[in-house]
Design a protein around this motif. Structure first.
Motif, PDB file in Angstrom:
ATOM      1  N   ARG A   2     -14.431  -6.229  21.061  1.00  0.00           N
ATOM      2  CA  ARG A   2     -14.355  -7.680  21.322  1.00  0.00           C
ATOM      3  C   ARG A   2     -14.089  -8.383  19.993  1.00  0.00           C
ATOM      4  NH1 ARG A   2     -16.198  -9.902  26.317  1.00  0.00           N
ATOM      5  NH2 ARG A   2     -15.292  -8.406  27.751  1.00  0.00           N
ATOM      6  N   GLN A   3     -13.303  -9.445  20.050  1.00  0.00           N
ATOM      7  CA  GLN A   3     -12.912 -10.122  18.824  1.00  0.00           C
ATOM      8  C   GLN A   3     -13.166 -11.622  18.894  1.00  0.00           C
ATOM      9  OE1 GLN A   3      -8.798  -9.053  18.174  1.00  0.00           O
ATOM     10  NE2 GLN A   3      -8.719  -7.952  20.084  1.00  0.00           N
ATOM     11  N   PRO A  43     -13.739  -1.978  13.011  1.00  0.00           N
ATOM     12  CA  PRO A  43     -12.807  -2.666  13.913  1.00  0.00           C
ATOM     13  C   PRO A  43     -12.271  -3.949  13.287  1.00  0.00           C
ATOM     14  CG  PRO A  43     -15.082  -3.053  14.583  1.00  0.00           C
ATOM     15  CD  PRO A  43     -15.140  -2.090  13.448  1.00  0.00           C
ATOM     16  N   MET A  44     -11.017  -4.221  13.549  1.00  0.00           N
ATOM     17  CA  MET A  44     -10.382  -5.431  13.016  1.00  0.00           C
ATOM     18  C   MET A  44      -9.935  -6.291  14.189  1.00  0.00           C
ATOM     19  SD  MET A  44      -9.961  -4.843   9.666  1.00  0.00           S
ATOM     20  CE  MET A  44      -8.488  -5.634   9.049  1.00  0.00           C
ATOM     21  N   ALA A  45     -10.003  -7.614  13.992  1.00  0.00           N
ATOM     22  CA  ALA A  45      -9.446  -8.516  15.002  1.00  0.00           C
ATOM     23  C   ALA A  45      -7.921  -8.456  14.896  1.00  0.00           C
ATOM     24  CB  ALA A  45      -9.942  -9.917  14.762  1.00  0.00           C
ATOM     25  N   GLU A  46      -7.245  -8.667  16.041  1.00  0.00           N
ATOM     26  CA  GLU A  46      -5.776  -8.617  16.051  1.00  0.00           C
ATOM     27  C   GLU A  46      -5.264 -10.044  16.198  1.00  0.00           C
ATOM     28  OE1 GLU A  46      -5.577  -6.389  19.687  1.00  0.00           O
ATOM     29  OE2 GLU A  46      -7.134  -5.135  18.839  1.00  0.00           O
ATOM     30  N   ALA A  88     -14.245  -8.474  14.476  1.00  0.00           N
ATOM     31  CA  ALA A  88     -14.363  -7.735  15.747  1.00  0.00           C
ATOM     32  C   ALA A  88     -15.586  -6.834  15.721  1.00  0.00           C
ATOM     33  CB  ALA A  88     -13.110  -6.889  15.974  1.00  0.00           C
ATOM     34  N   GLY A  89     -16.090  -6.573  16.895  1.00  0.00           N
ATOM     35  CA  GLY A  89     -17.224  -5.652  17.043  1.00  0.00           C
ATOM     36  C   GLY A  89     -17.086  -4.940  18.376  1.00  0.00           C
TER      37      GLY A  89
END
Ligand SMILES: Cc1cc2nc3c(=O)[nH]c(=O)nc-3n(C[C@H](O)[C@H](O)[C@H](O)COP(=O)(O)OP(=O)(O)OC[C@H]3O[C@@H](n4cnc5c(N)ncnc54)[C@H](O)[C@@H]3O)c2cc1C
Length: 433
Positions: free
Chosen positions: A259-260, A323-326, A355-356
């Motif tokens: 999720r971001q 995790p990275m946000a897109e 993001a997580g």
């Protein structure tokens, strides 16, 4: 024992994971059993660094499942008690949750409304004409060419959850950590459990134990800093829960889904930020749009909005350490919907993002709190662990004591088997956002 060799300490309880769930559990275990030795370990170098630090930091008691309502309502009331009666600031603000619903969605909502009200959930229906008056930035009937392509729908009514809002998960975690330490609990960071050690209860000291015919117990955890022995092991490792449980053949039903969150700022958002008529703070509530699962919340201290989407079908179950946000997810998925309903977001781009993972219970999207011999599971928070952490900790502490019922905050009671892997008695949660 050889002289000079120190016998290894045996803890009464080892809690693996110092996120909000592990800390609440450790705190409640220590409150109930001041004489037990309790150690919390975490692979990070401080508490609450993983998903607890990455959330929307929002709390609500509006769920379709009665069990989730109970867990959340009692936890939110406990946080209110901590802030208003114990005078520990948690940045808790009851700004409300506002669902903007289509006619069909409103009908579905009406079918569960009575159950919610019966359980003491306070709701307010906001008529369409009132929505228009209260939120001048809202477009009720998007009609642009783009909105036709997207298939945007008209907003029929709003429903506001009144005892919902925002909070600081880090401050809640700190409250539990501080109180746990004051009561003699210990924490050890930069300590990663690599595996759980299963031993024969009555060891024969033969190679290959435990054999199938031997009764087994969890002896503790193998970590990067050596073996930690404990009478009871609590698994509070969030989205990483399967890493320790899968190798032992324990299916905890948890799957990780990314999720971001995107932080958006701009002067054009000032009026929305200062929307009156929903709460004493004169701000727009946490708001859920009727299309694409898009939602946002105001962050008054930052003068910004955090925007996200309930990203489900099409988003893989997969875990990644960093995790990275897109940004493209914002641009092509969230932004078109957001800017049609709220044109004040037009041309604004994220100033920040992160993001997580949701640790989703893939069966009913409700936490799993259970005991497997001397191992207690507190996993599967399914995207709402902040708002349920207090109740989860109380249930785990009651399970440790072998109680049939747990006492939740506000004199509520719940059977300790209700959230177990077996004898489970919960309905599937439909409001996962
Ligand atoms: C984008 C996003 C938005 C969210 N929004 C909300 C919201 O608005 N409201 C809400 O209630 N919930 C929300 N959630 C969900 C919420 O963040 C989680 O349910 C909650 O943080 C779970 O807490 P936890 O303690 O189980 O997990 P975590 O906070 O992840 O803690 C687990 C801990 O275990 C440690 N650990 C893991 N494996 C090991 C190991 N082998 N050895 C030692 N330590 C280990 C980790 O380092 C970590 O500190 C959101 C989540 C995300 C990702």
């Amino acid at each position: 024992m050889l002289s000079g060799m120190k016998e290894q300490k045996q803890w009464d309880v080892l809690v693996i994971g110092a996120g909000i769930i592990g800390l609440s559990t450790a705190y409640h275990i220590k409150q109930d059993n001041p004489d037990l030795s309790v150690l919390v370990i975490d692979r990070s170098n401080a508490a609450a660094q993983a998903d607890t630090a990455k959330s929307m930091a929002a709390i609500r008691d509006t769920f379709t499942s009665e069990t989730n309502r109970l867990l959340a309502k009692s936890s939110i009331e406990f946080y209110q008690h901590v802030q208003s009666e114990l005078h520990v600031n948690l940045n808790l603000e009851l700004i409300g949750y506002l669902w903007l619903l289509t006619e069909r969605e409103f009908k579905t909502f009406e079918s569960i409304e009575a159950g919610m009200r019966k359980q003491g959930i306070r709701l307010r229906t906001v008529e369409r004409k009132d929505l228009a008056g209260l939120i001048p930035d809202l477009v009720l009937d998007p009609a642009s060419e783009q909105s036709k392509i997207i298939g945007m729908v008209s907003i029929h009514k709003g429903v506001q959850g009144l005892d919902c809002g925002v909070v600081s998960p880090e401050l809640i975690a700190k409250f539990y950590e501080d109180e746990f330490k004051k009561s003699g609990g210990e924490l050890q960071f930069s300590t990663e459990a690599k595996s759980l050690r299963l031993e024969a209860k009555n060891k024969l000291d033969l190679p290959g134990e435990p054999y199938v015919w031997q009764e087994k117990v969890f002896a503790g955890a193998e970590t990067n800093r050596g073996f930690i022995k404990a009478d009871t092991v609590v698994i509070a490792t969030g989205a990483r829960a399967p890493v320790l449980l899968d190798p032992l053949g324990i299916d905890c039903l948890v799957k990780a889904k990314k999720r971001q969150i995107f932080q958006v700022k701009g002067n054009a958002l000032d009026r929305l930020m200062n929307t009156k008529g929903f709460n004493d703070l004169n701000t727009i509530p946490f708001t859920i749009l009727p299309r694409g699962g898009v939602y946002f919340r105001p962050v008054r201290g930052e003068k910004s909005f955090w925007v996200a989407a309930a990203d489900d079908l099409g988003r893989a179950f997969a875990f990644d350490d960093e995790p990275m946000a897109e940004e493209t997810y914002f641009t092509y998925n969230i932004y078109p919907i957001l800017s049609e309903y709220f044109p004040c977001f037009a041309n604004l781009r994220p100033a920040n993002s992160w993001a997580g993972f949701y640790d989703i219970n893939s069966v009913d999207s409700t936490p799993i709190i259970d005991r497997i011999d001397n191992c207690i599971l507190t996993v599967g928070m399914s995207g709402s662990g902040i708002m349920k952490a207090d109740a989860v900790g109380r249930m785990a502490a009651a399970i440790l004591k072998g109680k049939a019922e747990a006492a939740l905050y506000g004199e509520r009671r719940i059977s300790t088997t209700r959230l177990g892997l077996t004898n489970r008695s919960v309905g599937k949660e439909e409001f996962v956002i």
